[in-house]
Design a protein around this motif. Structure first.
Motif, PDB file in Angstrom:
ATOM      1  N   ILE A   7       0.867  -1.192   0.000  1.00 19.69           N
ATOM      2  CA  ILE A   7       0.000   0.000   0.000  1.00 19.69           C
ATOM      3  C   ILE A   7       0.897   1.234   0.000  1.00 19.69           C
ATOM      4  O   ILE A   7       1.706   1.423   0.920  1.00 19.69           O
ATOM      5  CB  ILE A   7      -0.915   0.014   1.250  1.00 19.69           C
ATOM      6  CG1 ILE A   7      -1.819  -1.229   1.263  1.00 19.69           C
ATOM      7  CG2 ILE A   7      -1.730   1.296   1.313  1.00 19.69           C
ATOM      8  CD1 ILE A   7      -2.592  -1.421   2.564  1.00 19.69           C
ATOM      9  N   ILE A   8       0.755   2.056  -1.022  1.00 21.25           N
ATOM     10  CA  ILE A   8       1.536   3.295  -1.075  1.00 21.25           C
ATOM     11  C   ILE A   8       0.652   4.410  -0.525  1.00 21.25           C
ATOM     12  O   ILE A   8      -0.401   4.728  -1.096  1.00 21.25           O
ATOM     13  CB  ILE A   8       1.968   3.630  -2.512  1.00 21.25           C
ATOM     14  CG1 ILE A   8       2.706   2.451  -3.142  1.00 21.25           C
ATOM     15  CG2 ILE A   8       2.869   4.877  -2.524  1.00 21.25           C
ATOM     16  CD1 ILE A   8       3.062   2.651  -4.601  1.00 21.25           C
ATOM     17  N   GLY A   9       1.087   4.999   0.601  1.00 23.37           N
ATOM     18  CA  GLY A   9       0.306   6.087   1.209  1.00 23.37           C
ATOM     19  C   GLY A   9      -0.247   5.694   2.560  1.00 23.37           C
ATOM     20  O   GLY A   9      -0.987   4.716   2.674  1.00 23.37           O
ATOM     21  N   GLY A  10       0.133   6.487   3.580  1.00 26.74           N
ATOM     22  CA  GLY A  10      -0.345   6.230   4.951  1.00 26.74           C
ATOM     23  C   GLY A  10      -1.310   7.296   5.408  1.00 26.74           C
ATOM     24  O   GLY A  10      -1.263   7.782   6.543  1.00 26.74           O
ATOM     25  N   GLY A  11      -2.227   7.714   4.487  1.00 21.77           N
ATOM     26  CA  GLY A  11      -3.345   8.564   4.889  1.00 21.77           C
ATOM     27  C   GLY A  11      -4.534   7.673   5.193  1.00 21.77           C
ATOM     28  O   GLY A  11      -4.384   6.447   5.343  1.00 21.77           O
ATOM     29  N   PRO A  12      -5.725   8.268   5.301  1.00 17.00           N
ATOM     30  CA  PRO A  12      -6.912   7.475   5.651  1.00 17.00           C
ATOM     31  C   PRO A  12      -7.153   6.280   4.728  1.00 17.00           C
ATOM     32  O   PRO A  12      -7.441   5.173   5.205  1.00 17.00           O
ATOM     33  CB  PRO A  12      -8.050   8.489   5.544  1.00 17.00           C
ATOM     34  CG  PRO A  12      -7.408   9.814   5.734  1.00 17.00           C
ATOM     35  CD  PRO A  12      -6.024   9.701   5.182  1.00 17.00           C
ATOM     36  N   SER A  13      -6.992   6.462   3.405  1.00 19.29           N
ATOM     37  CA  SER A  13      -7.252   5.344   2.473  1.00 19.29           C
ATOM     38  C   SER A  13      -6.331   4.169   2.746  1.00 19.29           C
ATOM     39  O   SER A  13      -6.770   3.036   2.938  1.00 19.29           O
ATOM     40  CB  SER A  13      -7.052   5.798   1.025  1.00 19.29           C
ATOM     41  OG  SER A  13      -7.931   6.807   0.672  1.00 19.29           O
ATOM     42  N   GLY A  14      -5.019   4.459   2.763  1.00 22.61           N
ATOM     43  CA  GLY A  14      -4.037   3.387   2.934  1.00 22.61           C
ATOM     44  C   GLY A  14      -4.151   2.706   4.278  1.00 22.61           C
ATOM     45  O   GLY A  14      -4.057   1.477   4.385  1.00 22.61           O
ATOM     46  N   LEU A  15      -4.391   3.511   5.313  1.00 22.64           N
ATOM     47  CA  LEU A  15      -4.466   2.931   6.662  1.00 22.64           C
ATOM     48  C   LEU A  15      -5.722   2.091   6.844  1.00 22.64           C
ATOM     49  O   LEU A  15      -5.683   1.010   7.448  1.00 22.64           O
ATOM     50  CB  LEU A  15      -4.424   4.045   7.704  1.00 22.64           C
ATOM     51  CG  LEU A  15      -3.092   4.799   7.815  1.00 22.64           C
ATOM     52  CD1 LEU A  15      -3.265   6.009   8.718  1.00 22.64           C
ATOM     53  CD2 LEU A  15      -1.975   3.887   8.317  1.00 22.64           C
ATOM     54  N   LEU A  16      -6.841   2.573   6.311  1.00 19.84           N
ATOM     55  CA  LEU A  16      -8.093   1.814   6.459  1.00 19.84           C
ATOM     56  C   LEU A  16      -8.012   0.508   5.678  1.00 19.84           C
ATOM     57  O   LEU A  16      -8.355  -0.557   6.181  1.00 19.84           O
ATOM     58  CB  LEU A  16      -9.286   2.658   5.996  1.00 19.84           C
ATOM     59  CG  LEU A  16     -10.673   1.994   6.092  1.00 19.84           C
ATOM     60  CD1 LEU A  16     -10.942   1.453   7.492  1.00 19.84           C
ATOM     61  CD2 LEU A  16     -11.752   2.991   5.669  1.00 19.84           C
ATOM     62  N   LEU A  17      -7.460   0.579   4.467  1.00 16.49           N
ATOM     63  CA  LEU A  17      -7.290  -0.652   3.682  1.00 16.49           C
ATOM     64  C   LEU A  17      -6.354  -1.603   4.415  1.00 16.49           C
ATOM     65  O   LEU A  17      -6.640  -2.802   4.553  1.00 16.49           O
ATOM     66  CB  LEU A  17      -6.744  -0.323   2.298  1.00 16.49           C
ATOM     67  CG  LEU A  17      -6.459  -1.535   1.394  1.00 16.49           C
ATOM     68  CD1 LEU A  17      -7.745  -2.309   1.091  1.00 16.49           C
ATOM     69  CD2 LEU A  17      -5.777  -1.091   0.097  1.00 16.49           C
ATOM     70  N   CYS A 283      -6.927   4.224  -4.947  1.00 21.18           N
ATOM     71  CA  CYS A 283      -7.965   4.488  -3.937  1.00 21.18           C
ATOM     72  C   CYS A 283      -7.901   5.946  -3.494  1.00 21.18           C
ATOM     73  O   CYS A 283      -6.815   6.499  -3.324  1.00 21.18           O
ATOM     74  CB  CYS A 283      -7.688   3.684  -2.682  1.00 21.18           C
ATOM     75  SG  CYS A 283      -8.386   2.061  -2.635  1.00 21.18           S
ATOM     76  N   GLY A 284      -9.073   6.562  -3.276  1.00 20.82           N
ATOM     77  CA  GLY A 284      -9.093   7.868  -2.622  1.00 20.82           C
ATOM     78  C   GLY A 284      -8.566   8.984  -3.498  1.00 20.82           C
ATOM     79  O   GLY A 284      -8.734   8.985  -4.719  1.00 20.82           O
ATOM     80  N   ASP A 285      -7.869   9.938  -2.834  1.00 25.15           N
ATOM     81  CA  ASP A 285      -7.429  11.134  -3.546  1.00 25.15           C
ATOM     82  C   ASP A 285      -6.465  10.834  -4.675  1.00 25.15           C
ATOM     83  O   ASP A 285      -6.267  11.663  -5.553  1.00 25.15           O
ATOM     84  CB  ASP A 285      -6.752  12.107  -2.568  1.00 25.15           C
ATOM     85  CG  ASP A 285      -7.762  12.966  -1.826  1.00 25.15           C
ATOM     86  OD1 ASP A 285      -7.342  13.983  -1.257  1.00 25.15           O
ATOM     87  OD2 ASP A 285      -8.947  12.614  -1.812  1.00 25.15           O
TER      88      ASP A 285
END
Ligand code: APR
Ligand code: PHB
Length: 389
Positions: A7-17, A283-285
């Protein structure tokens, strides 16, 4: 390193996934460019649809939210001193949950650490390799050291300015964009909210929004020129302008105080099609941006995560890839409906610099029709509380 999902990205999308995959026993790593502390400095909308709250519950990350969040049964839409108190229950028996995105992200990081799930911070030079083969991989540097990650799938959760989307070949990528000729000047202050629910206000001076994080922490916005700067604003000038844009009876009881944060955000609508390429899934933004007028950024990231998690779980548990193959098509159906609603709310409530008097009359008629028509109110309520996944 080898994982099932990178998962690339530790914002809400990456963390929730990441949290949903962990709960399902699917091995994933999260790669975050910044530090956890930096990510948690970001201030974003805090209006959660039912679908997002259910996903957080499913991920085992809703305990604090259930204790500290606010439940809103409606929203106020105003036009100068006239206003409509839209009661969600009158139309659809659902509500929204108010809980800051920062707190939600904090809860997701806490859960990830408690689960000892792998997160790499300060990740740089991310390159995605062989994404159209069965053995994709990622190369990056972490604190100057080279890291290679073999995986089955890559989730691009790295936001609008991330690298993932760029790995879809340019001639295969359709990007739809609309820039708005204004921004939002936002202020956070430790004051009591002017109203128990949010106020979306259109006025002759421009749009304003009265929101909150909790009974002692408010978040206000006023529409500003897209080239404006926070240096042009003092707390007093902000509060005075806000007072001039909300109904008089609320302006009269507005509690002001020192801003603990003041910033300007641009407004744009953006969609990338497709949202997948080979074994890369956006995913997401990373895939879409909405103007914040409908509070749909985080909530649409959540619906993407739901579709991708369901597809990955199906793949690993049933060895069936149909949902993965249809991810982009499925996610985009809902994305475009959310784009429409966010564009509609933005178009109705903001003053556009070049708009004609005729167009301003149409905006007023849009409000007047909404105020007098139950079907129009039900349509707004249905979109605002969240379309079904
Ligand atoms: N490598 C690793 N991480 C990256 C990279 C990269 N090349 N580029 C960006 N990132 C990180 C960012 O630092 C950020 O933490 O990806 C994360 C993306 O998070 P968001 O931009 O918050 O996007 P998303 O997780 O989809 O959440 C959408 O956040 O921005 C708001 O309004 C938006 O509410 C919506 C929600
Ligand atoms: C916020 O509280 O920051 C917020 C709420 C609703 C919106 C946008 C922002 O539509």
């Amino acid at each position: 390193m080898r994982v099932q999902v990178a998962i690339i990205g530790g914002g809400p999308s990456g963390l929730l996934l990441g949290q949903l995959l962990h709960k399902a026993g699917i091995n994933a790593v999260v790669l975050e460019r910044k530090t956890r502390e930096y990510v948690l400095t970001r201030i974003r909308a805090g209006v959660l649809e039912r679908g997002l709250v259910d996903l957080l519950d499913q991920a085992g990350v809703a305990t604090r939210l259930k204790k500290e969040s606010l439940t809103h049964e409606g929203v106020m839409i105003s036009s100068n001193d006239d206003y409509l108190e839209l009661d969600f229950n009158k139309h659809i028996q659902q509500h929204v949950t108010v809980y800051g995105q920062t707190e939600l992200t904090r809860d997701l990081y806490d859960a990830r650490e408690a689960a000892h799930a792998k997160t790499l911070f300060n990740v740089e030079n991310v390159t995605l390799n062989d994404i159209t083969t069965d053995s994709p991989s990622i190369d990056c540097t972490v604190d100057g050291h080279t890291v290679h990650i073999d995986c089955d799938y890559i989730a691009g959760c790295d936001g609008y300015h991330g690298v993932s989307r760029q790995h879809i070949p340019q001639d295969k990528r359709n990007e739809f964009i609309k820039e708005y000729p204004f921004g939002w000047l936002g202020v956070m202050s430790e004051t009591t909210p002017v109203h128990s629910e949010l106020i979306y206000s259109m006025s002759d001076r421009g749009f304003a929004l009265c929101s909150m994080r909790n009974p002692k922490l408010t978040r206000y916005y006023i529409q500003c020129d897209s080239k404006d700067s926070v240096d042009n604003w003092s707390d007093d000038s902000f509060w005075n302008e806000l007072r001039g844009r909300i109904p008089e009876e609320y302006a009269a009881k507005l509690e002001t105080g020192p801003s603990i944060e003041m910033s300007i955000a641009p407004l744009r609508s953006f969609v990338c099609e497709p949202m997948q390429w080979g074994n890369l899934y956006l995913c997401g933004d990373a895939a879409h941006i909405v103007p914040p007028t409908g509070a749909k950024g985080l909530n649409t990231a959540a619906s993407d995560v739901h579709y991708l998690f369901t597809a990955l779980k199906h793949r690993y548990q049933e060895n069936e890839s149909t949902l993965l193959e249809r991810y982009s098509q499925t996610a985009l159906k809902r994305v475009w409906k959310v784009q429409r609603f966010s564009w509609w709310m933005t178009s109705m409530l903001h003053r556009f610099p070049e708009q004609s008097l005729f167009e301003r009359k149409l905006q007023q008629a849009e409000f007047d029709f909404l105020k007098q028509n139950d079907a129009a109110q039900a349509a707004l309520a249905t979109n605002y509380v969240g379309l079904p996944y």
